[in-house]
Design a protein around this motif. Structure first.
Motif, mmCIF file in Angstrom:
data_model
loop_
_atom_site.group_PDB
_atom_site.id
_atom_site.type_symbol
_atom_site.label_atom_id
_atom_site.label_comp_id
_atom_site.label_asym_id
_atom_site.label_seq_id
_atom_site.Cartn_x
_atom_site.Cartn_y
_atom_site.Cartn_z
ATOM 1 N N PHE A 19 1.312 1.038 49.410
ATOM 2 C CA PHE A 19 1.174 2.335 48.760
ATOM 3 C C PHE A 19 2.510 3.075 48.739
ATOM 4 N N ILE A 20 3.226 3.053 49.854
ATOM 5 C CA ILE A 20 4.539 3.709 49.929
ATOM 6 C C ILE A 20 5.522 3.057 48.968
ATOM 7 N N GLN A 21 5.495 1.727 48.865
ATOM 8 C CA GLN A 21 6.379 1.033 47.930
ATOM 9 C C GLN A 21 6.044 1.419 46.489
ATOM 10 N N THR A 22 4.761 1.516 46.187
ATOM 11 C CA THR A 22 4.352 1.917 44.842
ATOM 12 C C THR A 22 4.808 3.344 44.548
ATOM 13 N N ILE A 26 7.479 4.539 41.646
ATOM 14 C CA ILE A 26 7.171 5.581 40.663
ATOM 15 C C ILE A 26 8.192 6.708 40.767
ATOM 16 N N LYS A 27 8.534 7.073 41.988
ATOM 17 C CA LYS A 27 9.520 8.141 42.200
ATOM 18 C C LYS A 27 10.868 7.770 41.586
ATOM 19 N N GLN A 31 12.857 9.564 38.470
ATOM 20 C CA GLN A 31 14.223 10.062 38.590
ATOM 21 C C GLN A 31 15.106 9.496 37.480
ATOM 22 N N ILE A 32 14.938 8.214 37.200
ATOM 23 C CA ILE A 32 15.720 7.592 36.118
ATOM 24 C C ILE A 32 15.369 8.240 34.787
ATOM 25 N N GLN A 33 14.076 8.449 34.540
ATOM 26 C CA GLN A 33 13.646 9.071 33.289
ATOM 27 C C GLN A 33 14.160 10.509 33.194
ATOM 28 N N LEU A 34 14.135 11.230 34.309
ATOM 29 C CA LEU A 34 14.649 12.604 34.322
ATOM 30 C C LEU A 34 16.133 12.625 33.976
ATOM 31 N N GLN A 35 16.914 11.737 34.587
ATOM 32 C CA GLN A 35 18.347 11.690 34.308
ATOM 33 C C GLN A 35 18.598 11.324 32.848
#
Length: 151
Positions: A19-22, A26-27, A31-35
């Protein structure tokens, strides 16, 4: 009973780890999409700025050219037309930048540099490391102790 509890904890740990890896994936994608979206907006602002500059420069060029041609017709002095040469080049440069394919050519050149001349993009002394950042932070604290800010 203890064995069942241990197995259950291991399963929960593995599920939590997945779950943490998922969540981390996603995080990172967000971040890539935001940049990327921020870069798109900055480029759009730059293009809009270039178009506005082009509009003002074209207006200035037309007014100046009209005045220079009028002065040339009245006095027949050819040196009055000389300022039109650099003014025309600057105006055409901004027209190419604002409405032409100059941005595309700049992007293509940047891609060429990134693929064939990557050594030109390296930072002096390489990337900052956490230790170099901490060292700089500690040096700044020392400087503040030696020279306190004036209030």
């Amino acid at each position: 009973m203890g064995n069942y509890f241990t197995i259950n904890m291991e399963e929960n740990f593995k599920k939590n780890q997945e779950f943490i890896q998922t969540i981390n994936k996603i995080k990172m994608e967000r971040q890539i999409q935001l940049q990327y979206q921020m870069q798109e907006r900055q480029v759009a602002m730059q293009i809009a700025k270039n178009r506005d500059t082009c509009l003002w420069l074209t207006t200035f060029s037309i007014a100046t050219a009209t005045a220079l041609f009028t002065g040339f017709r009245r006095t027949k002095r050819q040196y009055l037309l000389m300022p039109l040469v650099p003014l025309t080049f600057v105006t055409l440069y901004f027209w190419d930048l604002a409405y032409g394919n100059k941005m595309h050519r700049i992007r293509m050149e940047a891609e060429h540099i990134m693929t064939h001349e990557a050594d030109m993009l390296e930072w002096p002394c390489g990337l900052p490391s956490p230790s170099s950042i901490d060292l700089g932070r500690l040096e700044d604290e020392e400087k503040k102790k030696i020279h306190p800010p004036m209030l």
